[in-house]
Write a protein that holds these residues in place. Structure first.
Motif, PDB file in Angstrom:
ATOM      1  N   LYS A  83       1.152  -0.913   0.028  1.00 23.61           N
ATOM      2  CA  LYS A  83       0.159   0.162  -0.050  1.00 23.61           C
ATOM      3  C   LYS A  83       0.703   0.752  -0.082  1.00 23.61           C
ATOM      4  O   LYS A  83       1.815   0.991   0.745  1.00 23.61           O
ATOM      5  CB  LYS A  83      -0.921   0.099   1.159  1.00 23.61           C
ATOM      6  CG  LYS A  83      -1.729  -0.726   1.575  1.00 23.61           C
ATOM      7  CD  LYS A  83      -2.637  -0.982   2.359  1.00 23.61           C
ATOM      8  CE  LYS A  83      -4.188  -2.217   2.412  1.00 23.61           C
ATOM      9  NZ  LYS A  83      -4.246  -2.094   3.575  1.00 23.61           N
ATOM     10  N   TYR A  84       0.394   2.190  -0.892  1.00 21.81           N
ATOM     11  CA  TYR A  84       0.866   3.391  -0.953  1.00 21.81           C
ATOM     12  C   TYR A  84       0.291   4.758  -0.191  1.00 21.81           C
ATOM     13  O   TYR A  84      -0.999   4.610  -0.506  1.00 21.81           O
ATOM     14  CB  TYR A  84       1.929   3.566  -2.472  1.00 21.81           C
ATOM     15  CG  TYR A  84       2.720   2.435  -3.166  1.00 21.81           C
ATOM     16  CD1 TYR A  84       3.982   2.726  -2.741  1.00 21.81           C
ATOM     17  CD2 TYR A  84       2.428   2.016  -3.320  1.00 21.81           C
ATOM     18  CE1 TYR A  84       4.721   2.094  -3.221  1.00 21.81           C
ATOM     19  CE2 TYR A  84       3.047   1.216  -4.025  1.00 21.81           C
ATOM     20  CZ  TYR A  84       4.523   1.057  -3.923  1.00 21.81           C
ATOM     21  OH  TYR A  84       4.497   0.371  -4.434  1.00 21.81           O
ATOM     22  N   THR A 125       9.667  10.007  12.489  1.00 21.33           N
ATOM     23  CA  THR A 125       8.352   9.076  13.224  1.00 21.33           C
ATOM     24  C   THR A 125       8.097   8.490  13.494  1.00 21.33           C
ATOM     25  O   THR A 125       7.637   7.628  13.734  1.00 21.33           O
ATOM     26  CB  THR A 125       7.917  10.784  13.506  1.00 21.33           C
ATOM     27  OG1 THR A 125       8.902  11.925  13.728  1.00 21.33           O
ATOM     28  CG2 THR A 125       6.554  10.938  14.057  1.00 21.33           C
ATOM     29  N   VAL A 126       8.020   8.223  11.697  1.00 18.83           N
ATOM     30  CA  VAL A 126       7.839   6.540  10.710  1.00 18.83           C
ATOM     31  C   VAL A 126       8.324   5.621  11.258  1.00 18.83           C
ATOM     32  O   VAL A 126       9.567   5.651  10.456  1.00 18.83           O
ATOM     33  CB  VAL A 126       7.667   6.832   9.800  1.00 18.83           C
ATOM     34  CG1 VAL A 126       6.973   6.243   9.306  1.00 18.83           C
ATOM     35  CG2 VAL A 126       6.922   8.286   9.431  1.00 18.83           C
ATOM     36  N   THR A 127       8.303   5.174  11.616  1.00 23.96           N
ATOM     37  CA  THR A 127       8.820   3.682  11.971  1.00 23.96           C
ATOM     38  C   THR A 127       9.039   2.474  10.653  1.00 23.96           C
ATOM     39  O   THR A 127       8.140   2.725  10.159  1.00 23.96           O
ATOM     40  CB  THR A 127       8.316   2.898  12.968  1.00 23.96           C
ATOM     41  OG1 THR A 127       7.169   2.300  12.973  1.00 23.96           O
ATOM     42  CG2 THR A 127       8.465   3.141  14.095  1.00 23.96           C
ATOM     43  N   THR A 128       9.989   2.014  10.325  1.00 20.04           N
ATOM     44  CA  THR A 128      10.438   0.829   9.193  1.00 20.04           C
ATOM     45  C   THR A 128       8.989  -0.082   9.599  1.00 20.04           C
ATOM     46  O   THR A 128       8.177  -0.283   8.503  1.00 20.04           O
ATOM     47  CB  THR A 128      11.596   0.157   9.354  1.00 20.04           C
ATOM     48  OG1 THR A 128      11.126  -0.660  10.112  1.00 20.04           O
ATOM     49  CG2 THR A 128      12.348   1.129   9.225  1.00 20.04           C
ATOM     50  N   ASP A 129       7.972   0.066  11.172  1.00 24.54           N
ATOM     51  CA  ASP A 129       6.413  -1.546  10.147  1.00 24.54           C
ATOM     52  C   ASP A 129       5.722  -0.435   9.843  1.00 24.54           C
ATOM     53  O   ASP A 129       4.957  -1.409   9.830  1.00 24.54           O
ATOM     54  CB  ASP A 129       6.292  -0.854  12.165  1.00 24.54           C
ATOM     55  CG  ASP A 129       7.952  -2.732  12.820  1.00 24.54           C
ATOM     56  OD1 ASP A 129       8.291  -3.257  11.967  1.00 24.54           O
ATOM     57  OD2 ASP A 129       7.540  -1.813  14.204  1.00 24.54           O
ATOM     58  N   ASN A 130       6.524   0.764  10.215  1.00 21.52           N
ATOM     59  CA  ASN A 130       4.931   1.582   9.332  1.00 21.52           C
ATOM     60  C   ASN A 130       5.419   2.275   8.500  1.00 21.52           C
ATOM     61  O   ASN A 130       3.980   2.543   7.259  1.00 21.52           O
ATOM     62  CB  ASN A 130       4.396   2.919  10.545  1.00 21.52           C
ATOM     63  CG  ASN A 130       3.716   2.805  11.894  1.00 21.52           C
ATOM     64  OD1 ASN A 130       3.590   1.629  12.030  1.00 21.52           O
ATOM     65  ND2 ASN A 130       4.357   3.023  12.537  1.00 21.52           N
ATOM     66  N   GLY A 131       5.821   1.914   7.937  1.00 24.53           N
ATOM     67  CA  GLY A 131       6.661   2.164   5.748  1.00 24.53           C
ATOM     68  C   GLY A 131       7.707   3.296   6.184  1.00 24.53           C
ATOM     69  O   GLY A 131       8.748   3.179   7.042  1.00 24.53           O
TER      70      GLY A 131
END
Length: 102
Positions: free
Chosen positions: A6-7, A32-38
């Motif tokens: 998903k993008y 802020t954005v973790t690798t789990d979230n993208g």
């Protein structure tokens, strides 16, 4: 079952960083954005040429005024031609043919 990719395209102001710097804002967002979230990737959007739409609107207005002026001139020439040829439609038609072919 495999998960689908998903993008998400997000536009944020550079004011999320104290200096309003684009690179600093990206770094703050990446932290802020973790690798789990993208992942965060910059997306280049071309600069818009300011005034282009204004110039186009002005040219459309100018063209409309010129068209009206040309129509008025053609109508006056037609009236003068009818007056000179005393309303003889055959002579008027001959003059139109001569003038249109040049």
């Amino acid at each position: 079952m495999a998960s689908s990719t998903k993008y998400m395209l997000v536009s944020l102001p550079t004011s999320i960083s104290p200096s309003d710097d684009r690179d600093e804002a990206l770094t703050a967002l990446r932290s802020t954005v973790t690798t789990d979230n993208g992942t965060v990737q910059p997306f280049k959007i071309p600069e818009f040429k300011m005034g282009t739409l204004d110039a186009l609107v002005q040219q459309a207005d100018d063209l409309s005024k010129l068209e009206s002026a040309c129509e008025a001139v053609v109508a006056k020439i037609g009236d003068a031609l009818r007056s000179l040829l005393e309303g003889d439609e055959e002579k008027i038609a001959q003059q139109k043919t001569v003038n249109d072919s040049t």
